[in-house]
Enzyme design. Structure first.
Site, short mmCIF file in Angstrom:
data_model
loop_
_atom_site.label_atom_id
_atom_site.label_comp_id
_atom_site.label_asym_id
_atom_site.label_seq_id
_atom_site.Cartn_x
_atom_site.Cartn_y
_atom_site.Cartn_z
N CYS A 50 37.02 89.20 -48.97
CA CYS A 50 36.85 90.62 -49.26
C CYS A 50 37.58 91.02 -50.53
O CYS A 50 37.16 91.93 -51.25
CB CYS A 50 37.38 91.48 -48.11
SG CYS A 50 36.36 91.45 -46.62
N HIS A 85 29.62 92.56 -42.55
CA HIS A 85 29.09 91.98 -43.78
C HIS A 85 28.80 90.50 -43.55
O HIS A 85 29.43 89.86 -42.71
CB HIS A 85 30.08 92.10 -44.94
CG HIS A 85 30.31 93.48 -45.43
ND1 HIS A 85 31.56 93.96 -45.78
CD2 HIS A 85 29.45 94.50 -45.65
CE1 HIS A 85 31.47 95.21 -46.18
NE2 HIS A 85 30.20 95.57 -46.10
N GLU A 131 26.04 96.98 -50.20
CA GLU A 131 27.45 96.68 -50.02
C GLU A 131 27.95 95.60 -50.98
O GLU A 131 29.03 95.03 -50.80
CB GLU A 131 27.70 96.26 -48.57
CG GLU A 131 27.35 97.33 -47.56
CD GLU A 131 28.43 98.39 -47.39
OE1 GLU A 131 29.61 98.06 -47.27
OE2 GLU A 131 28.06 99.60 -47.40
#
Length: 446
Positions: A370, A250, A174
């Site tokens: 993000c 995350h 990721e």
């Protein structure tokens, strides 16, 4: 200091919509089917980029991807003109249409993992695009991401690019959302923290039960090898499975680091004492400063709702740090009270908090952290990147005018099947590559 950290924020794309595609991301799922405003979303992101540039930080942009992704549909057997394909999928499989229309590439923390030249064996900045194979709508991103990164960081004397890892669960990756670098100075050797959710080839190890662990230890280890990192430069830490099951999909939802500071929630890691000890032992030229937020002050629930840790931790010239947080942090009492206490502590290196309204992104499950990919660069490396993506007053004005020309201010799921939206998006992106001088990076251009 001859190096600095530069943030590359994702410019929100014209098809920004709420489809609840990210299982395990509570905000994403909670706002499924809500009406989105792509124009407002893009402008909120641009305002944050420009504000950071005005504060003296190096700031760049990464471009949106082509959406709807017609090529992905044709690879699945849909045939006919682009308009026919869109209409057919809209009738037969609206969920698939939502997936290939997602503007999720705006969250560039997932674009890839970056290791600066001070850490790598060949003295170049290394990039590995993330395969994002845990979610179909994100798994189709890495080919365009790779082309874009190669176009921006094009000088192979300074930059090295690696393709995404094999797109299977065992090597689920990721990107930088599960990677943080610590250092005394940006041009000094650092230690890179890779956080994973599970070990793919060791089922005896703990793993989440409710939500998927998107990053594996095996993927993190592979990236470290590709980037030429030695054992002394890496720490591999497992995220607590119970924390993932609480909606922390995350690591950057539960921890953020910069320089020699780690700001984290006490539930972030399986063995926090070991993680801190190893980071401190491997950090050269400085002692690690851990700032642990206890559950008694900010619950895990409030940490996820506020995205307190999905923030940007930025160095200031006087050695202190600034925390960039979403407006939700001031709206939730426990978090607001904690930040007040944090700033009142004279021993704390975080001296200021800057608040930004990013509601369009937040509603889809992504906060300030993000939205940006961090790249530590020397002065020579900075001179070697493509200049058209560097945020300036002129570029800011041009991008706002571009958004005004091409973006809708209201989008619902039914609009995704409209062939006009595809045409609008392609027209906008073609003009954007010309505006930035980046060249042909999109499938429709190739």
């Amino acid at each position: 200091m001859t190096a600095f950290e530069m943030n590359f924020d994702g410019l929100v794309g014209p098809t920004h919509n709420y489809a609840g595609l990210s299982f395990g991301n509570i905000a994403s799922q909670s706002n499924a089917t809500a009406i989105s405003n792509p124009k407002e979303a893009a402008k909120q992101g641009l305002q944050k980029m420009k504000a950071l540039a005005d504060m003296g930080y190096k700031q760049g942009i990464l471009l949106p991807h082509e959406r709807p992704a017609i090529g992905a549909l044709k690879a699945l057997g849909y045939q006919g003109s682009d308009a026919d394909v869109l209409r057919q999928v809209g009738r037969e499989n609206p969920a698939l249409l939502s997936a290939i229309s997602s503007a999720s590439c705006m969250w560039t923390a997932n674009a890839g993992t970056v290791s600066p030249s001070a850490d790598t064996a060949d003295g170049r900045v290394h990039f590995t695009a993330a395969n994002l194979n845990a979610k179909f709508h994100r798994s189709i991103e890495h080919p365009t991401t790779t082309r874009m990164l190669q176009a921006i960081f094009h000088d192979n004397r300074h930059f090295a690019h690696h393709p995404a890892l094999p797109a299977i669960a065992s090597f689920g990756d990721e990107g930088a959302a599960n990677h943080t670098r610590f250092c005394a100075q940006y041009d000094a050797p650092g230690v890179e923290l890779f956080v994973y959710g599970k070990e793919a080839f060791n089922e005896a190890r703990p793993a989440p039960l409710k939500f998927p662990a998107r990053q594996t230890l095996e993927a993190s280890q592979a990236i470290a090898r590709l980037h030429g990192l030695g054992d002394a430069q890496c720490v591999f830490a497992q995220q607590r499975p119970e924390t993932i099951d609480a909606g922390v999909f995350h690591n950057d939802v539960i921890a953020v680091g910069n320089g020699n500071v780690l700001f984290y929630h006490e539930t972030a890691f399986v063995d926090p004492a070991q993680v801190l000890a190893e980071l401190d032992a491997k950090l050269i030229g400085a002692r690690l400063i851990p700032i642990c937020v206890p559950t008694a002050e900010v619950s895990l629930h409030d940490a996820v709702r506020s995205y307190l840790f999905n923030s940007q931790l930025l160095s200031q010239t006087d050695g202190s740090m600034t925390l960039i947080v979403p407006a939700e942090c001031h709206a939730i009492d426990s978090v607001a009270a904690y930040l007040t206490r944090l700033l009142a502590d004279p021993a704390n290196p975080i001296r200021t908090v800057q608040v930004f309204d990013l509601k369009q992104s937040m509603n889809n499950g992504g906060g300030p952290a993000c939205l940006r990919l961090r790249v530590a660069l020397t002065a020579a490396e900075y001179q070697a990147i493509h200049p058209g993506v560097i945020m300036t007053q002129d570029l800011y004005q041009q991008l706002n005018a571009w958004v005004d020309r091409h973006y809708r201010d209201r989008l619902v799921s039914a609009d995704l099947a409209d062939p006009l939206l595809l045409l609008e998006s392609r027209t906008a992106l073609d003009q954007l590559t010309r505006l930035t001088g980046l060249g042909n990076i999109y499938p429709f251009q190739l």
